[in-house]
Design an enzyme around this catalytic site. Structure first.
Site, PDB file in Angstrom:
ATOM      1  N   GLU A  61       0.822  -1.218   0.000  1.00 25.73           N
ATOM      2  CA  GLU A  61       0.000   0.000   0.000  1.00 25.73           C
ATOM      3  C   GLU A  61       0.858   1.271   0.000  1.00 25.73           C
ATOM      4  O   GLU A  61       0.343   2.358   0.217  1.00 25.73           O
ATOM      5  CB  GLU A  61      -0.944   0.034   1.219  1.00 25.73           C
ATOM      6  N   HIS A  98      -3.204   2.407   8.246  1.00 23.94           N
ATOM      7  CA  HIS A  98      -4.297   1.569   7.724  1.00 23.94           C
ATOM      8  C   HIS A  98      -4.434   0.330   8.599  1.00 23.94           C
ATOM      9  O   HIS A  98      -3.439  -0.321   8.935  1.00 23.94           O
ATOM     10  CB  HIS A  98      -3.994   1.148   6.289  1.00 23.94           C
ATOM     11  N   HIS A 127      -7.745  -2.811  10.111  1.00 26.49           N
ATOM     12  CA  HIS A 127      -9.043  -3.450   9.865  1.00 26.49           C
ATOM     13  C   HIS A 127      -9.895  -3.457  11.134  1.00 26.49           C
ATOM     14  O   HIS A 127     -10.099  -4.529  11.723  1.00 26.49           O
ATOM     15  CB  HIS A 127      -8.831  -4.892   9.403  1.00 26.49           C
ATOM     16  N   GLU A 174     -18.894  12.340  21.025  1.00 28.59           N
ATOM     17  CA  GLU A 174     -17.502  12.595  20.661  1.00 28.59           C
ATOM     18  C   GLU A 174     -17.302  12.714  19.150  1.00 28.59           C
ATOM     19  O   GLU A 174     -16.361  13.355  18.698  1.00 28.59           O
ATOM     20  CB  GLU A 174     -16.599  11.463  21.169  1.00 28.59           C
ATOM     21  N   HIS A 189     -13.440  -3.693   3.955  1.00 26.72           N
ATOM     22  CA  HIS A 189     -11.988  -3.865   4.037  1.00 26.72           C
ATOM     23  C   HIS A 189     -11.416  -3.199   5.293  1.00 26.72           C
ATOM     24  O   HIS A 189     -10.947  -3.885   6.191  1.00 26.72           O
ATOM     25  CB  HIS A 189     -11.337  -3.297   2.766  1.00 26.72           C
TER      26      HIS A 189
HETATM   27 ZN   LIG Z   1      -6.097  -3.782   4.528  1.00 22.02          ZN
END
Ligand SMILES: [Zn+2]
Length: 274
Positions: A118, A141, A143, A171, A212
């Site tokens: 990525e 990044h 999950h 919040e 994702h």
């Molecule tokens: Zn990912």
């Protein structure tokens, strides 16, 4: 390199955050990657001028704003749970050329490792984010489970998604008054999702990839992680209530809350603030 790079505060922080994300269940198998833009002071203190180049690569999409910048990046195929055991394998530092069109590995990525697949997404996001926030340092990044689950239940329309998020916890509008960028499902690991994410990063610090995961940016690891934690808490409550609330925060209450903290929520999301 001038000092023992493994003893630097930012490397220790990154090793910890990788372990914490794994322990939260947001970095299974090879999931999760991050990039940390080093400051000129850090480069000077810990790298100096005598770095050794091991390998050099071209970037498919150049990032001109990142010319001559240094990034600490997680490795491709490296589980977050393993980073603490061998940081010089699972982390590395890259240096971009003046034009931001190639990079060289100057530390880490031992045993032939390479930066995360990525990396194009990370660099394009840094490139755009720096134009709206010159102090941006991190792209992260992972999950988060309930955030992903919410993308199976909630309609995938950006404004509707933001409004639901704001209504789930006091919040939310305070932590991300600019909202959340939501992409359609796309193939990951290539320049296209990187480019679309970067375009979202012009307006948002958080970008959701349906089915994702999440991408967050910030001036510090704490900031980026805090954004993810807040989204994940909202999504957790949404899933626990199955999206079937008898009541939630009203538009008026969201405006009242933002006013109390002198924040301006993104326009066009709630009816009092179009
Ligand atoms: Zn990912």
């Amino acid at each position: 390199m001038k000092k023992q790079i493994l003893k630097t505060p930012f490397i220790e922080e990154i090793i910890n955050v990788c372990s914490n994300i794994y322990n939260a269940g947001w970095g299974e198998n090879h999931a999760g990657n991050l990039s940390y833009r080093m400051t000129a002071q850090e480069v000077d203190a810990y790298i100096g001028k005598d770095w050794g180049v091991t390998r050099k690569y071209n970037l498919e999409k150049p990032c001109p704003e990142l010319g001559n910048q240094f990034f600490l990046v997680t490795a491709s195929g490296s589980p977050f749970r393993n980073v603490k055991h061998d940081p010089e394998v699972h982390l590395g530092i890259i240096h971009l050329n003046e034009e931001g069109s190639t990079y060289e590995i100057i530390w880490g990525f031992r045993e032939g490792r390479q930066p995360t697949s990525e990396l194009p997404t990370h660099l394009l996001c840094h490139n755009e984010r720096l134009q709206v926030d010159p102090d941006n340092r991190i792209v992260l990044h992972c999950h988060p489970t309930y955030t992903i689950a919410m993308t199976f239940i909630h309609e995938l329309e950006q404004n509707a998604f933001i409004k639901t998020m704001w209504s789930l916890n006091s919040e939310c509008v305070l932590v991300f008054p600019e909202g959340i960028g939501l992409l359609p499902w796309m193939v990951c690991g290539n320049g296209e999702i990187g480019w679309e994410s970067a375009m979202k990063m012009r307006e948002f610090r958080i970008v959701l990839w349906p089915h994702h995961g999440i991408l967050a940016s910030g001036q510090s690891i704490d900031q980026a992680l805090g954004l993810i934690e807040t989204v994940e808490k909202g999504a957790h409550v949404y899933i626990l209530t199955e999206g079937k609330t008898n009541q939630c925060m009203t538009d008026e209450q969201i405006v009242e809350l933002a006013d109390a903290f002198n924040l301006e929520p993104r326009k066009g999301i709630i009816k009092e603030n179009v």
